[in-house]
Write an enzyme that holds these catalytic residues in place. Structure first.
Site, PDB file in Angstrom:
ATOM      1  N   CYS A  14       0.539  -0.208   3.555  1.00 36.31           N
ATOM      2  CA  CYS A  14       0.744   1.439   3.800  1.00 36.31           C
ATOM      3  C   CYS A  14       0.458   2.200   2.865  1.00 36.31           C
ATOM      4  CB  CYS A  14       1.959   1.388   4.626  1.00 36.31           C
ATOM      5  SG  CYS A  14       2.073   0.542   6.097  1.00 36.31           S
ATOM      6  N   CYS A  57       7.946  -5.524   9.711  1.00 32.70           N
ATOM      7  CA  CYS A  57       6.853  -4.260   9.426  1.00 32.70           C
ATOM      8  C   CYS A  57       6.930  -3.533  10.542  1.00 32.70           C
ATOM      9  CB  CYS A  57       5.696  -5.238   9.391  1.00 32.70           C
ATOM     10  SG  CYS A  57       4.327  -3.995   9.202  1.00 32.70           S
ATOM     11  N   CYS A  97     -16.249   2.153  10.953  1.00 30.33           N
ATOM     12  CA  CYS A  97     -14.972   2.072  10.045  1.00 30.33           C
ATOM     13  C   CYS A  97     -14.811   2.492   8.713  1.00 30.33           C
ATOM     14  CB  CYS A  97     -14.297   0.728  10.381  1.00 30.33           C
ATOM     15  SG  CYS A  97     -15.575  -0.581   9.768  1.00 30.33           S
TER      16      CYS A  97
END
Ligand code: SAH
Length: 478
Positions: free
Chosen positions: A82, A165, A431
């Site tokens: 992240c 997570c 993407c």
């Protein structure tokens, strides 16, 4: 001024790179600082100096950015999964919007006012945590010889223990604790990458968000005649205490490789696959579920989008941008297990999917049959080979072409064929907005114009962003 390694500096972070590093300047000289957020005043230590830029490590936040929030995960810096968890979600969405905008302008060569005219607001999540339906945990040993699972620290292969997570579902932690307890109690070894010895390599968990079904697959280094894990029934019994456990399997991987999955998967309890359903929504009406649900069977090895809440919106947007009336022939290039194709099929006359992985095409055909869809046909092969062949040899046409390529974007031969076929519309699902911008430039050089662009946040807390684009032909043939 010359800068050197280990020098301590104070910088204002005034920008972010597309990879989520903060950028601060001193006398016009840029420093890239991981974990720094736009708006921070930070003390940094210089780690590497290049001719025109340098890297720094965040030593201390002197004045926190107004966009800084307390990250939920204690390991977010070490893990690196992240990159922007300490940025407010609202700011994350702004960051992703400008990443797409900048790429369209810089790489695509589109005029800023044109980009601002066609870009619609990014589709964010209401709950930007616990969104992933798939988790993959490496298993190893700590210094005390106890089994651990967690994540690889940075770019290394040493495992930092963490079973929680915050991007995954809450069941993951319970399942991982069960597996670790089973390993401790039955002296089952963890795989050791350096020696190639030891049994348990990875744990793969998947959950169908709509069905609730859960799948656990242990990737194991089971050699020779051994068909089972030691005390395997105890492990199965313990896993069955998790509600909705649907499928338990072993994937055999005896190779010394960092590829996670091996060739063979053996079911040990329950079904081979789990199901999930994605519903057609009205993208023009706040993504209200309006259409039918399409159900997909997912095996441990299938490719399936990891964020089902946003996938539904992404596919519905692609469907809306395709503008189908029921009369069209539609191509879905890079179709995977046919997820977008089956969404399109209901509103099109005929859909052709193209995908390079044979197993995925098999799944696509099964999914079509399972949902009673008979107007979708799938071809195995490369988009840049199948499309020209079908067009030039078989004379198949297209009213609409949808593409959803991997990060590297479309092959030039594929884009050339699209230009020759000149469908009324092209819908580009991407993407990677950098390769998207490059490909849009090519399509717009050949008669198309970009009408609508909308980003969808499929991966909150990370720098990833998905984009859907509608292109129309300026001089349609029919
Ligand atoms: N549309 C699908 C899959 C998108 S991922 C979904 O949303 O689930 C991109 C897919 O393109 C992968 O399944 C990959 O195997 C496939 N692929 C990669 N290169 C390809 C090529 N040259 N031709 C056709 N398919 C390709």
């Amino acid at each position: 001024m010359d800068y050197e390694k280990n020098q301590i500096l104070t910088v204002e972070i005034t920008d972010m790179t597309s990879e989520g590093e903060g950028v601060g300047k001193q006398d016009g000289f840029p420093f890239f600082v991981k974990d720094a957020i736009i708006g921070d005043k930070a003390q940094i230590r210089v780690t590497r100096v290049k001719k025109n830029y340098a890297y720094g490590r965040l030593e201390k936040v002197l004045t926190p950015s107004p966009f800084r929030v307390e990250p939920r995960c204690a390991f977010h810096k070490q893990c690196g999964g992240c990159q922007i968890q300490s940025m407010s979600y609202e700011k994350q969405l702004e960051f992703k919007t400008s990443k797409v905008r900048n790429n369209l302008i810089r790489i695509g060569g589109f005029a800023p006012d044109m980009v601002d005219r066609v870009m619609e607001p990014i589709v964010g999540m209401e709950e930007p945590f616990y969104y992933r339906n798939k988790a993959q945990y490496p298993v190893g040993q700590n210094k005390e010889g106890e089994p651990v699972t967690g994540f690889y620290a940075g770019r290394t292969h040493s495992i930092v223990a963490n079973t929680e997570c915050h991007l995954g579902v809450k069941e993951n932690k319970e399942i991982l604790e069960i597996i670790l307890a089973y390993m401790r109690e039955n002296r089952v070894s963890a795989y050791d990458e350096s020696t190639g010895e030891g049994l348990i390599r990875h744990v793969l968990i998947r959950k169908g968000f709509f069905s609730g079904e859960i799948m656990v697959c242990l990737v194991v280094n089971l050699r020779g005649k051994r068909k089972e894990l030691p005390a395997q029934q105890r492990l199965i019994d313990a896993l069955l205490t998790i509600p909705n456990m649907t499928s338990v399997s072993l994937n055999i991987n005896t190779e010394k490789t960092n590829v996670i999955l091996g060739q063979e998967t053996r079911p040990v309890w329950g079904k081979d696959t789990i199901e999930d359903t994605i519903h057609v929504c009205d993208a023009e009406k706040h993504f209200e579920r309006t259409g039918r649900g399409i159900t997909y069977a997912i095996s441990p090895v299938s490719f399936y989008q990891v964020n089902p809440v946003q996938t539904e919106k992404l596919y519905s947007l692609a469907l809306s941008y395709a503008g189908l009336t029921g009369e069209e022939t539609v191509w879905d290039l890079y179709c995977g297990i046919g997820t977008i194709s089956l969404f399109l099929a209901e509103k099109a006359k005929r859909v052709y999917g193209v995908e390079v992985i044979p197993q995925a095409v098999e799944n696509a055909r099964e999914n079509a049959a399972g949902n009673g869809i008979s107007n979708a046909e799938f071809f195995v092969g490369k988009a840049e080979e199948v499309l020209p062949e079908k067009y030039e040899k078989d004379g198949i046409s297209a009213d609409v072409i949808v593409v959803d390529p991997p990060r590297k974007g479309c092959d030039a031969a594929c884009l050339d064929t699209i230009l020759k076929m000149a469908p009324r519309r092209v819908v580009y699902v991407s993407c990677d907005s950098a390769t998207l911008a490059r490909d849009l430039k090519a399509l717009c050089g050949g008669g198309y114009e970009v009408e609508r662009v909308r980003a969808v946040d499929m991966f909150p807390m990370t720098v990833g962003v998905e984009v859907v684009v509608m292109l129309s032909h300026k001089n349609p043939i029919a």
